[in-house]
Design a protein around this motif. Structure first.
Motif, PDB file in Angstrom:
ATOM      1  N   ARG A 135      38.839  41.250  50.445  1.00  0.00           N
ATOM      2  CA  ARG A 135      38.775  42.710  50.635  1.00  0.00           C
ATOM      3  C   ARG A 135      37.884  43.292  49.556  1.00  0.00           C
ATOM      4  O   ARG A 135      37.540  42.603  48.584  1.00  0.00           O
ATOM      5  N   LYS A 150      31.953  39.064  32.354  1.00  0.00           N
ATOM      6  CA  LYS A 150      31.978  38.480  33.691  1.00  0.00           C
ATOM      7  C   LYS A 150      32.563  39.559  34.572  1.00  0.00           C
ATOM      8  O   LYS A 150      33.352  40.381  34.094  1.00  0.00           O
ATOM      9  N   ARG A 181      38.311  26.419  35.343  1.00  0.00           N
ATOM     10  CA  ARG A 181      37.408  26.078  34.232  1.00  0.00           C
ATOM     11  C   ARG A 181      37.468  27.183  33.174  1.00  0.00           C
ATOM     12  O   ARG A 181      37.626  26.917  32.000  1.00  0.00           O
ATOM     13  N   THR A 182      37.361  28.449  33.644  1.00  0.00           N
ATOM     14  CA  THR A 182      37.404  29.569  32.699  1.00  0.00           C
ATOM     15  C   THR A 182      38.389  30.598  33.225  1.00  0.00           C
ATOM     16  O   THR A 182      38.278  31.013  34.387  1.00  0.00           O
ATOM     17  N   SER A 201      36.572  36.166  41.350  1.00  0.00           N
ATOM     18  CA  SER A 201      37.169  37.161  42.253  1.00  0.00           C
ATOM     19  C   SER A 201      37.655  36.530  43.554  1.00  0.00           C
ATOM     20  O   SER A 201      38.723  36.895  44.064  1.00  0.00           O
ATOM     21  N   SER A 202      36.870  35.590  44.112  1.00  0.00           N
ATOM     22  CA  SER A 202      37.262  35.001  45.409  1.00  0.00           C
ATOM     23  C   SER A 202      38.530  34.170  45.247  1.00  0.00           C
ATOM     24  O   SER A 202      39.469  34.284  46.048  1.00  0.00           O
ATOM     25  N   THR A 241      38.286  30.252  39.727  1.00  0.00           N
ATOM     26  CA  THR A 241      39.177  31.396  39.514  1.00  0.00           C
ATOM     27  C   THR A 241      38.367  32.661  39.208  1.00  0.00           C
ATOM     28  O   THR A 241      38.671  33.405  38.285  1.00  0.00           O
ATOM     29  N   TRP A 257      27.518  34.724  36.005  1.00  0.00           N
ATOM     30  CA  TRP A 257      26.466  34.594  37.027  1.00  0.00           C
ATOM     31  C   TRP A 257      25.438  35.714  36.905  1.00  0.00           C
ATOM     32  O   TRP A 257      24.345  35.605  37.433  1.00  0.00           O
TER      33      TRP A 257
HETATM   34  P1  NAP Z   1      32.478  33.463  40.625  1.00  0.00           P
HETATM   35  O1  NAP Z   1      32.925  34.731  40.074  1.00  0.00           O
HETATM   36  O2  NAP Z   1      31.184  32.907  40.205  1.00  0.00           O
HETATM   37  O3  NAP Z   1      33.634  32.418  40.340  1.00  0.00           O
HETATM   38  C1  NAP Z   1      33.439  31.062  40.592  1.00  0.00           C
HETATM   39  C2  NAP Z   1      34.553  30.259  39.956  1.00  0.00           C
HETATM   40  O4  NAP Z   1      34.309  28.886  40.205  1.00  0.00           O
HETATM   41  C3  NAP Z   1      34.616  30.428  38.445  1.00  0.00           C
HETATM   42  O5  NAP Z   1      35.952  30.360  38.042  1.00  0.00           O
HETATM   43  C4  NAP Z   1      33.836  29.205  37.963  1.00  0.00           C
HETATM   44  O6  NAP Z   1      34.163  28.808  36.662  1.00  0.00           O
HETATM   45  C5  NAP Z   1      34.274  28.180  38.973  1.00  0.00           C
HETATM   46  N1  NAP Z   1      33.318  27.098  39.080  1.00  0.00           N
HETATM   47  C6  NAP Z   1      32.020  27.174  39.402  1.00  0.00           C
HETATM   48  N2  NAP Z   1      31.449  25.954  39.385  1.00  0.00           N
HETATM   49  C7  NAP Z   1      32.431  25.092  39.031  1.00  0.00           C
HETATM   50  C8  NAP Z   1      32.472  23.696  38.821  1.00  0.00           C
HETATM   51  N3  NAP Z   1      31.384  22.951  38.954  1.00  0.00           N
HETATM   52  N4  NAP Z   1      33.649  23.154  38.473  1.00  0.00           N
HETATM   53  C9  NAP Z   1      34.737  23.919  38.329  1.00  0.00           C
HETATM   54  N5  NAP Z   1      34.767  25.252  38.494  1.00  0.00           N
HETATM   55  C10 NAP Z   1      33.626  25.822  38.844  1.00  0.00           C
HETATM   56  O7  NAP Z   1      32.434  33.512  42.235  1.00  0.00           O
HETATM   57  P2  NAP Z   1      33.332  34.383  43.219  1.00  0.00           P
HETATM   58  O8  NAP Z   1      34.740  34.335  42.832  1.00  0.00           O
HETATM   59  O9  NAP Z   1      32.998  33.963  44.603  1.00  0.00           O
HETATM   60  O10 NAP Z   1      32.812  35.857  42.987  1.00  0.00           O
HETATM   61  C11 NAP Z   1      31.431  36.149  42.942  1.00  0.00           C
HETATM   62  C12 NAP Z   1      31.230  37.636  42.988  1.00  0.00           C
HETATM   63  O11 NAP Z   1      31.414  38.123  44.326  1.00  0.00           O
HETATM   64  C13 NAP Z   1      32.236  38.440  42.190  1.00  0.00           C
HETATM   65  O12 NAP Z   1      31.950  38.426  40.816  1.00  0.00           O
HETATM   66  C14 NAP Z   1      32.145  39.800  42.841  1.00  0.00           C
HETATM   67  O13 NAP Z   1      31.000  40.466  42.453  1.00  0.00           O
HETATM   68  C15 NAP Z   1      32.015  39.397  44.299  1.00  0.00           C
HETATM   69  N6  NAP Z   1      33.356  39.309  44.897  1.00  0.00           N
HETATM   70  C16 NAP Z   1      34.103  40.446  44.945  1.00  0.00           C
HETATM   71  C17 NAP Z   1      35.367  40.383  45.459  1.00  0.00           C
HETATM   72  C18 NAP Z   1      36.204  41.611  45.514  1.00  0.00           C
HETATM   73  O14 NAP Z   1      37.219  41.685  44.845  1.00  0.00           O
HETATM   74  N7  NAP Z   1      35.838  42.561  46.304  1.00  0.00           N
HETATM   75  C19 NAP Z   1      35.897  39.184  45.910  1.00  0.00           C
HETATM   76  C20 NAP Z   1      35.110  38.052  45.848  1.00  0.00           C
HETATM   77  C21 NAP Z   1      33.835  38.123  45.333  1.00  0.00           C
HETATM   78  P3  NAP Z   1      33.334  29.372  35.409  1.00  0.00           P
HETATM   79  O15 NAP Z   1      33.784  30.788  35.246  1.00  0.00           O
HETATM   80  O16 NAP Z   1      33.691  28.486  34.305  1.00  0.00           O
HETATM   81  O17 NAP Z   1      31.876  29.278  35.772  1.00  0.00           O
END
Ligand code: NAP
Ligand code: FAD
Length: 530
Positions: free
Chosen positions: A53, A324, A206-207, A185-186, A183, A489
């Motif tokens: 969402r 972040k 990881r973080t 947002s997704s 861990t 990122w």
């Molecule tokens: P993200 O914020 O980049 O989180 C990715 C997660 O995967 C992080 O915990 C990361 O750890 C971990 N990870 C990545 N590579 C890994 C590996 N090789 N081994 C182990 N762990 C690994 O991605 P996201 O959660 O999809 O979100 C991306 C962006 O989309 C958000 O920041 C936001 O802008 C948007 N979004 C928004 C919402 C919302 O609430 N409306 C929901 C989802 C997404 P590290 O932190 O250590 O890299």
């Protein structure tokens, strides 16, 4: 075979591409959108994981270009779900009769600028070539899923999913042993819901991240009316804020108030919920000491929610809050109080490989039925650079950006005339309510195209000098904040080998003024081709 020609080709049919099609058609341009998916929606088409969402309130995470649309559309919740947002964008596509301008199931693979004709030739994966004067990348900042480079990832015999490529049918985790890796947002959105179904849920972290409760709820009709009564004015007010959102920005510095006042403000913001937490004081994203006070408040919250002290410690970040993307959650921390949910800190016990049975860390193998990769995206540049874009003299965009993306206003690239990027690197994009940024960019691009035509020119491009100063400005602004303080990122740090450059421009309000100034000065920093 004769080449198909259009005035403009737009890549992507998310919120940006859909609005750009409507806008450019309104200018009388023959416009084609090319979209890899079989439907509109972009982010909201692809990210169908449980709990997906928005984290900007629905009343703001919506188009403002049509007063009638924004008056008539009824959002049901404070933060709309992915299915509701997808219904909305589909309704918009129907209402403005846009589908016949979109070629679905087609991926753009290359684009080449022909300096003689001053037109682009755009190639797609079906082998077709399309010629267009204007080439607009509306490919999204978070649309190129990032699969981790873990040994044996293809050998897993169970089901595996990436949050950003979720199946169209709901996945049933009932009675299954499930792992979530990631861990951000997704992950934080899907973990509580997967935990409701799974027999065992193991989260590989990881973080740790900070998350603020969403306090999601059905929308109060009185609140809706209070916005709809003055929707245009409300949007205009938000356009002059740093995040293009109604965050009630605090004007005081956290460092200038008493500890009691600070605590009271943090508590009030926690109770309000969501991203406005970081707008509580003016210095939270600029002063490390102030930021640490907010971080410490959040750490205390995590420890008060999570019962097992060891799990609470693992979930507690020691990093800067906000450098972040802040997460917005529903019951995330509480989920770890469930007996069948466990957390593995992969900084302490790294994942060695994925086996046919599950995940093997340096300590043990976790037997699994499903693995969910919530591992994010090759953000901001990923989808742009997947297209082989060649500008003047065959210069490749990927070479021009080898040390990090370089743009002017996040909208144009020197050496690549008539190429526009919607919410491109160097624009505020992901540090804003993206709906506002998208509409602003599309409107700006449409005005720019009008200008080219009024000048009887064929093309427009950023000058190298303007681009260089812009890149310096984006960096200087980021340097004055806490944003360089972690491997985010925003910096490209989540993708191995990606150049570490802070990509977004911080502050929509000043960005908006700069864009207006460029226009007022006769498209300062651009040159025309005749
Ligand atoms: P993200 O914020 O980049 O989180 C990715 C997660 O995967 C992080 O915990 C990361 O750890 C971990 N990870 C990545 N590579 C890994 C590996 N090789 N081994 C182990 N762990 C690994 O991605 P996201 O959660 O999809 O979100 C991306 C962006 O989309 C958000 O920041 C936001 O802008 C948007 N979004 C928004 C919402 C919302 O609430 N409306 C929901 C989802 C997404 P590290 O932190 O250590 O890299
Ligand atoms: P996208 O929605 O990403 O659309 C781009 C489209 O381009 C996609 O459909 C893709 O298939 C297509 N495409 C890409 N490359 C090609 C190619 N080569 N050929 C053909 N088609 C191509 N932002 C907020 O402001 N608030 C939020 O609450 C929020 N929540 C989010 C939640 C999630 C899970 C994610 C991942 C992002 C979220 N965002 C949020 C950011 C979100 O991406 C934007 O708000 C917005 O939806 C982006 O729209 P877009 O049209 O620019 O890009």
């Amino acid at each position: 075979m004769s080449t198909e020609t259009h005035d403009a080709v737009i890549v992507g049919a998310g919120f940006a591409g859909v609005y750009a099609l409507h806008k450019l058609r309104g200018l009388g341009l023959d416009t084609l959108v090319i979209e890899a998916a079989d439907g509109v929606g972009g982010t909201w088409y692809w990210n169908r994981y449980p709990g997906a969402r928005c984290d900007i309130q629905s009343m703001e995470y919506s188009y403002q270009f049509s007063e009638q649309l924004q008056q008539e559309w009824e959002w049901s919740e404070r933060y709309a779900t992915q299915p509701e947002i997808l219904r909305y964008i589909n309704a918009v596509a129907d209402r403005f009769q846009l589908r016949d301008g979109i070629r679905f199931n087609t991926r753009v693979t290359a684009a080449r600028f022909n300096s003689h004709e001053q037109r682009w030739t755009i190639t797609s994966d079906d082998g077709a070539e399309v010629s267009a004067q204007y080439f607009i990348m509306a490919t999204g900042c978070l649309s190129s899923a990032n699969m981790p480079d873990i040994a044996g990832i293809d050998s897993f015999a169970g089901e595996s999913y990436h949050t950003g490529h979720w199946p169209h049918q709901p996945v049933d985790f009932t009675g299954k042993k499930v792992a979530v890796i990631g861990t951000g947002s997704s992950g934080i959105q899907c973990i509580p819901l997967i935990a409701e179904q799974a027999s065992e849920l193991t989260v590989f972290q990881r973080t740790p991240n900070y998350a603020i409760p969403a306090h999601n709820q059905p929308l109060d009709p009185q609140f809706v009316a209070s916005i709809k009564n003055r929707y245009a004015e409300f949007r205009e007010e938000n356009r002059h804020t740093a995040f293009h959102a109604d965050f009630r920005y605090g004007e005081l510095n956290a460092m200038d108030v008493s500890p009691e006042e600070r605590e009271a403000e943090f508590e009030a913001r926690w109770e309000q919920g969501g991203l406005p937490f970081l707008a509580g004081f003016a210095d939270l994203l600029f002063d490390k000491e102030a930021n640490e006070m907010a971080a410490e408040f959040l750490r205390r919250k995590i420890r008060s929610i999570v019962k097992d002290p060891e799990t609470a410690e693992t979930l507690t970040p020691d990093s800067i809050v906000g450098c972040k993307r802040l997460c917005v959650d529903t019951d995330y921390y509480k989920t770890y109080n469930k007996d069948h949910v466990s957390l593995v800190d992969i900084r302490d016990t790294p994942i060695e490989c994925i086996t046919s049975n599950g995940v093997q860390t340096v300590k043990q193998e976790y037997q699994l039925d499903c693995i969910v990769f919530a591992t994010g995206f090759d953000a901001m540049t990923g989808s742009i650079l997947k297209v082989d874009i060649q500008g003047i003299d065959g210069q490749r965009l990927k070479d021009a950006w080898a040390e990090g993306p370089k743009t002017y206003l996040g909208l144009a690239v020197s050496g690549f005339p008539n190429l526009f990027t919607v919410t491109g690197p160097g624009s505020p994009s992901v540090l804003t309510n993206m709906m506002g940024s998208i509409e602003h960019h599309v409107d700006w691009i449409a005005d720019c195209i009008n200008y080219v035509s009024e000048q009887n020119a064929k093309s427009i491009q950023a000058t190298p000098a303007a681009q260089e100063s812009w890149v310096t400005l984006v960096n200087d602004i980021a340097n004055a904040t806490v944003y360089y303080g972690c491997n985010s990122w925003y910096l490209g740090a989540n993708v191995p080998g990606k150049p570490r450059v802070f990509m977004p421009y911080i502050g929509f309000d000043t960005y908006y003024e700069q864009c207006n100034q460029v226009v007022a000065n006769g498209y300062q920093g651009f040159s025309l081709g005749t």
